[in-house]
Scaffold this motif. Structure first.
Motif, PDB file in Angstrom:
ATOM      1  N   ASP A   1       2.197   8.037 -34.109  1.00 23.38           N
ATOM      2  CA  ASP A   1       0.841   8.145 -33.572  1.00 23.38           C
ATOM      3  C   ASP A   1       0.755   7.555 -32.172  1.00 23.38           C
ATOM      4  OD1 ASP A   1      -0.183   9.480 -35.713  1.00 23.38           O
ATOM      5  OD2 ASP A   1      -0.875   7.664 -36.744  1.00 23.38           O
TER       6      ASP A   1
ATOM      7  N   SER B   1      -7.602  14.415 -34.302  1.00 22.50           N
ATOM      8  CA  SER B   1      -6.390  13.790 -34.850  1.00 22.50           C
ATOM      9  C   SER B   1      -6.290  14.031 -36.353  1.00 22.50           C
ATOM     10  CB  SER B   1      -6.363  12.290 -34.552  1.00 22.50           C
ATOM     11  OG  SER B   1      -7.558  11.704 -34.997  1.00 22.50           O
TER      12      SER B   1
ATOM     13  N   SER C   1      -5.431  15.739 -39.485  1.00 17.41           N
ATOM     14  CA  SER C   1      -4.421  16.795 -39.664  1.00 17.41           C
ATOM     15  C   SER C   1      -4.999  18.029 -40.360  1.00 17.41           C
ATOM     16  CB  SER C   1      -3.197  16.269 -40.405  1.00 17.41           C
ATOM     17  OG  SER C   1      -3.579  15.540 -41.518  1.00 17.41           O
TER      18      SER C   1
ATOM     19  N   PRO D   1       0.329  14.758 -32.741  1.00 11.61           N
ATOM     20  CA  PRO D   1      -0.590  13.797 -33.367  1.00 11.61           C
ATOM     21  C   PRO D   1      -2.033  13.937 -32.878  1.00 11.61           C
ATOM     22  CG  PRO D   1       1.039  12.651 -31.995  1.00 11.61           C
ATOM     23  CD  PRO D   1       1.454  14.092 -32.056  1.00 11.61           C
TER      24      PRO D   1
ATOM     25  N   GLY E   1       1.603  13.996 -27.657  1.00  9.24           N
ATOM     26  CA  GLY E   1       2.424  13.203 -28.569  1.00  9.24           C
ATOM     27  C   GLY E   1       3.647  12.676 -27.836  1.00  9.24           C
TER      28      GLY E   1
END
Ligand SMILES: Cc1cc2nc3c(=O)[nH]c(=O)nc-3n(C[C@H](O)[C@H](O)[C@H](O)COP(=O)(O)O)c2cc1C
Length: 164
Positions: free
Chosen positions: A20, A51, A53, A71, A141
């Motif tokens: 992260d 963020s 998912s 991320p 990321g």
């Protein structure tokens, strides 16, 4: 790295470590967007930082599967109805997004612009007002690849002096 070195070393990153982005790093990236120039300082933009998912996985209409492995995804939205400077709203949003790209790179975070998306489906999914425009998405990321510099046009094709 100097700012010029940040600009010259940046590459689009499409593969990310499973790590992260810490909130203090993310805050700096967003602050770089917030401090961007905009026509008449109207700041006719809004950025959705995704963020979660489940939401990322569903961001529809994308040609590239790499997005769901990032991320964080930032969705850049412009308000073309802003008073007087509406015609600059997309430019303003683009500047802020690129400021975030460069700030991210300077902090070791890779990113990739994403223009291949279905605007209506992104709007529906993220409850973006109909009158707004989704300018682009950024995936972010820590890099898990080290891409070579892409071929760029010769200077003589891009720049001329005193006339076109
Ligand atoms: C407006 C814009 C839209 C882009 N859309 C995508 C995209 O949908 N998918 C993708 O993989 N890369 C996308 N890219 C990344 C470009 O492919 C990349 O910037 C280009 O190949 C040059 O590579 P570099 O960024 O490493 O210099 C986009 C870049 C920009 C500026």
């Amino acid at each position: 790295m100097s700012l010029v070195d940040v600009i010259l070393s940046r590459r689009s990153i499409r593969k990310y470590d499973d790590k992260d982005i810490p909130s203090d790093v993310m805050d700096k990236i967003l602050e770089a967007g917030r401090q961007s120039p905009s026509a008449a300082n109207r700041q006719p933009y809004h950025f959705i930082v995704v963020s979660d998912s489940e939401i990322k996985k569903d961001l529809p209409g994308l040609v590239s599967g790499f997005l769901k492995n990032a991320p964080v995804v930032i969705v850049g939205c412009a308000n073309p109805e802003v008073l007087l400077t509406g015609k600059w709203a997309v430019v303003d949003t683009t500047i802020a997004l690129e400021n975030m790209v460069l700030a991210a790179w300077s902090l070791g975070v890779g990113s990739c612009w994403i223009g291949a998306f279905n605007e209506q489906r992104v709007k529906d999914k993220l409850q973006i007002p109909e009158s707004w425009k989704v300018v682009a998405l950024l995936s972010l990321g820590y890099p898990a690849e080290n891409p070579k510099q892409r071929k760029k046009k010769e200077k003589s094709k891009l720049f001329s002096f005193n006339k076109f």
